[in-house]
Write an enzyme that holds these catalytic residues in place. Structure first.
Site, PDB file in Angstrom:
ATOM      1  N   HIS A   1     111.012   0.314  12.770  1.00  0.00           N
ATOM      2  CA  HIS A   1     112.252   1.071  13.027  1.00  0.00           C
ATOM      3  C   HIS A   1     112.467   1.084  14.539  1.00  0.00           C
ATOM      4  CE1 HIS A   1     115.060   4.596  12.008  1.00  0.00           C
ATOM      5  NE2 HIS A   1     115.247   4.311  13.289  1.00  0.00           N
TER       6      HIS A   1
ATOM      7  N   HIS B   1     115.431   0.726  17.863  1.00  0.00           N
ATOM      8  CA  HIS B   1     116.766   0.618  18.445  1.00  0.00           C
ATOM      9  C   HIS B   1     116.672  -0.193  19.736  1.00  0.00           C
ATOM     10  CE1 HIS B   1     118.625   3.709  15.829  1.00  0.00           C
ATOM     11  NE2 HIS B   1     117.419   4.243  15.854  1.00  0.00           N
ATOM     12  N   LEU B   2     117.353  -1.326  19.756  1.00  0.00           N
ATOM     13  CA  LEU B   2     117.398  -2.162  20.958  1.00  0.00           C
ATOM     14  C   LEU B   2     118.733  -2.056  21.685  1.00  0.00           C
ATOM     15  CD1 LEU B   2     115.588  -5.433  19.795  1.00  0.00           C
ATOM     16  CD2 LEU B   2     114.740  -3.695  21.380  1.00  0.00           C
ATOM     17  N   ARG B   3     119.713  -1.436  21.042  1.00  0.00           N
ATOM     18  CA  ARG B   3     121.063  -1.355  21.609  1.00  0.00           C
ATOM     19  C   ARG B   3     121.618  -2.765  21.818  1.00  0.00           C
ATOM     20  NH1 ARG B   3     120.767   3.601  19.678  1.00  0.00           N
ATOM     21  NH2 ARG B   3     119.696   5.105  21.015  1.00  0.00           N
TER      22      ARG B   3
ATOM     23  N   ASN C   1     123.026   0.347  14.118  1.00  0.00           N
ATOM     24  CA  ASN C   1     124.065   1.328  14.479  1.00  0.00           C
ATOM     25  C   ASN C   1     124.618   1.079  15.876  1.00  0.00           C
ATOM     26  OD1 ASN C   1     121.541   2.173  15.492  1.00  0.00           O
ATOM     27  ND2 ASN C   1     122.172   4.312  15.570  1.00  0.00           N
TER      28      ASN C   1
ATOM     29  N   LYS D   1     120.433  -0.487   5.854  1.00  0.00           N
ATOM     30  CA  LYS D   1     120.204   0.866   6.367  1.00  0.00           C
ATOM     31  C   LYS D   1     121.297   1.815   5.884  1.00  0.00           C
ATOM     32  CE  LYS D   1     118.486   4.233   8.823  1.00  0.00           C
ATOM     33  NZ  LYS D   1     117.995   4.155  10.188  1.00  0.00           N
TER      34      LYS D   1
ATOM     35  N   HIS E   1     117.955   7.035   6.480  1.00  0.00           N
ATOM     36  CA  HIS E   1     117.849   8.198   7.365  1.00  0.00           C
ATOM     37  C   HIS E   1     117.959   9.418   6.455  1.00  0.00           C
ATOM     38  CE1 HIS E   1     118.614  10.363  11.289  1.00  0.00           C
ATOM     39  NE2 HIS E   1     118.908  11.284  10.382  1.00  0.00           N
TER      40      HIS E   1
ATOM     41  N   HIS F   1     111.310   7.623   9.442  1.00  0.00           N
ATOM     42  CA  HIS F   1     110.932   8.688  10.382  1.00  0.00           C
ATOM     43  C   HIS F   1     110.743  10.034   9.691  1.00  0.00           C
ATOM     44  CE1 HIS F   1     115.254   9.169  10.156  1.00  0.00           C
ATOM     45  NE2 HIS F   1     115.525   8.276  11.081  1.00  0.00           N
TER      46      HIS F   1
ATOM     47  N   LEU G   1     116.671  12.872  16.507  1.00  0.00           N
ATOM     48  CA  LEU G   1     117.038  13.170  15.126  1.00  0.00           C
ATOM     49  C   LEU G   1     116.332  12.180  14.200  1.00  0.00           C
ATOM     50  CD1 LEU G   1     120.853  13.957  15.459  1.00  0.00           C
ATOM     51  CD2 LEU G   1     119.029  15.565  14.880  1.00  0.00           C
TER      52      LEU G   1
ATOM     53  N   ASP H   1     111.131   4.370  16.013  1.00  0.00           N
ATOM     54  CA  ASP H   1     112.449   4.951  16.259  1.00  0.00           C
ATOM     55  C   ASP H   1     112.683   5.088  17.763  1.00  0.00           C
ATOM     56  OD1 ASP H   1     114.966   5.933  15.710  1.00  0.00           O
ATOM     57  OD2 ASP H   1     114.297   7.959  15.214  1.00  0.00           O
TER      58      ASP H   1
ATOM     59  N   HIS I   1     118.508   6.000  25.650  1.00  0.00           N
ATOM     60  CA  HIS I   1     119.809   6.442  26.163  1.00  0.00           C
ATOM     61  C   HIS I   1     119.665   6.608  27.667  1.00  0.00           C
ATOM     62  CE1 HIS I   1     121.712   7.365  22.282  1.00  0.00           C
ATOM     63  NE2 HIS I   1     120.583   7.951  21.922  1.00  0.00           N
TER      64      HIS I   1
ATOM     65  N   ALA J   1     120.738  12.110  20.943  1.00  0.00           N
ATOM     66  CA  ALA J   1     119.430  12.183  20.294  1.00  0.00           C
ATOM     67  C   ALA J   1     118.716  10.848  20.439  1.00  0.00           C
ATOM     68  CB  ALA J   1     119.596  12.536  18.823  1.00  0.00           C
TER      69      ALA J   1
END
Length: 345
Positions: A13, A15-17, A41, A99, A136, A174, A219, A247, A251, A263
């Site tokens: 899980h 996030h690489l953006r 996302n 997802k 999620h 998560h 979150l 996760d 940011h 978050a």
């Protein structure tokens, strides 16, 4: 000096953006992880097979020379998702999972699912072809306390879905509560769960005690200490249904340190060090490889990585930068709030 060699871990899980942020954080994951389930996302989200192929190409292009890393792509489930497109993307090897974000549950989830009935054709197709659904697991009803959203989701959404479609393979992502741990342990198949690094190390005091600390806000939000201990018991139990999903969610600091902060916690840079600390505290270093390197591939029906990583326990605490610089701006690194003596050699 204590050393530990394990198969190179995977992150189930991540996030690489995109764009400059992707370029700024990718190397930290590629250094310590062979593969990762990439969250979809973005803005706009990764909804179709064509979207996933384009995003995968951008990730590959951003990978620094000399590093090897396999992005395992996911599709963002919407109420307009085409079951045939999902099946085709999975059959080609392009997409590993889908997802499900309840609409409004977390960052960039406004395009998510409001009515589960509208996505049942997709879920039925996924059950037919054995494709995992990553969830999620929180309700978004404003009447539900934020600390209860996972437990209520399990009772009112997840359990009815599993009863309606028992063939569907589900990853409850998560997990943050004893309720989630107990539900997975009591399940009779087709359910597994990822657990993050930070939820093993902090409880809600890290966010709220002594002032609001936005860099510990994520979150699902961290819960009370009894839930953190339940997560630790789960990951060190040897139960193969639990595996690592960091996760890690970068940011830039201005978006964290504001009146309505985002978050997410950036942990890719020091996850393995922190996990070695956790498992050492629990006298369970022999279980670390299962959680980081073996259980996830078994669930996602992939081979264990042939490469290895070596973790070394130093006499003096190891350090990381307080923040990293990206083309989008500074990103604060997760501070585990105690000395960590382990590092990746």
């Amino acid at each position: 000096m204590v050393e530990l060699t394990i198969p190179k871990p995977d992150d189930w899980h991540l996030h690489l953006r995109d764009g400059a942020m992707l370029e700024g954080v990718l190397a930290y994951s590629a250094r310590d992880f062979a593969r990762a389930i990439i969250m979809p996302n973005l803005v706009p989200p990764v909804v179709t097979g064509a979207d996933a192929a384009a995003y995968r190409d951008r990730i590959r292009a951003a990978l620094p020379a000399g590093l090897e890393f396999t992005p395992l792509m996911t599709l963002y489930l919407t109420e307009g998702t085409d079951p045939a497109d999902v099946a085709s993307a999975h059959a080609s090897g392009l997409v590993t999972a889908v997802k499900l974000y309840p609409a409004g549950a977390t960052t960039n989830s406004h395009s998510g699912v409001r009515d589960l009935g509208k996505v049942m054709p997709v879920l039925e197709k996924m059950a037919e072809i054995g494709m995992p659904l990553c969830i999620h697991g929180e309700v978004t009803d404003p009447a539900v306390d934020i600390f209860d959203r996972e437990a209520v989701f399990i009772q009112t959404v997840l359990d009815p879905l599993r009863r309606q479609l028992p063939e569907l393979r589900i990853t409850l992502e998560h997990v943050t509560t004893a309720n989630g741990v107990d539900y997975v342990m009591q399940s009779d198949g087709n359910l597994a769960a990822s657990i993050t690094t930070h939820h093993l190390m902090i409880n809600r005091n890290a966010i709220l005690a002594g002032g609001i600390k936005p860099h510990y806000y994520c979150l699902p939000v961290a819960k009370r200490e009894s839930h953190r201990l339940a997560l630790r018991n789960a990951v060190t139990s040897g139960d193969k249904r639990f595996f690592l999903g960091t996760d890690s969610a970068p940011h830039v600091d201005p978006l964290k340190e504001c009146a309505c902060g985002c978050a997410g916690i950036f942990t890719s840079i020091n996850t393995l060090s922190c996990l070695a600390h956790v498992f050492e505290e629990e006298n369970a270093l022999d279980k670390l490889a299962g959680f980081t390197s073996l259980n996830g591939p078994a669930w996602y029906r992939l081979p264990v990585n042939e490469q290895t990583v070596r973790l070394v326990r130093r006499d003096n605490p190891v350090t990381w930068p307080a923040r990293i610089e990206t083309g989008d701006g500074p990103v604060t690194v997760f501070d585990p709030l105690l000395p960590i003596h382990w590092e990746v050699a």
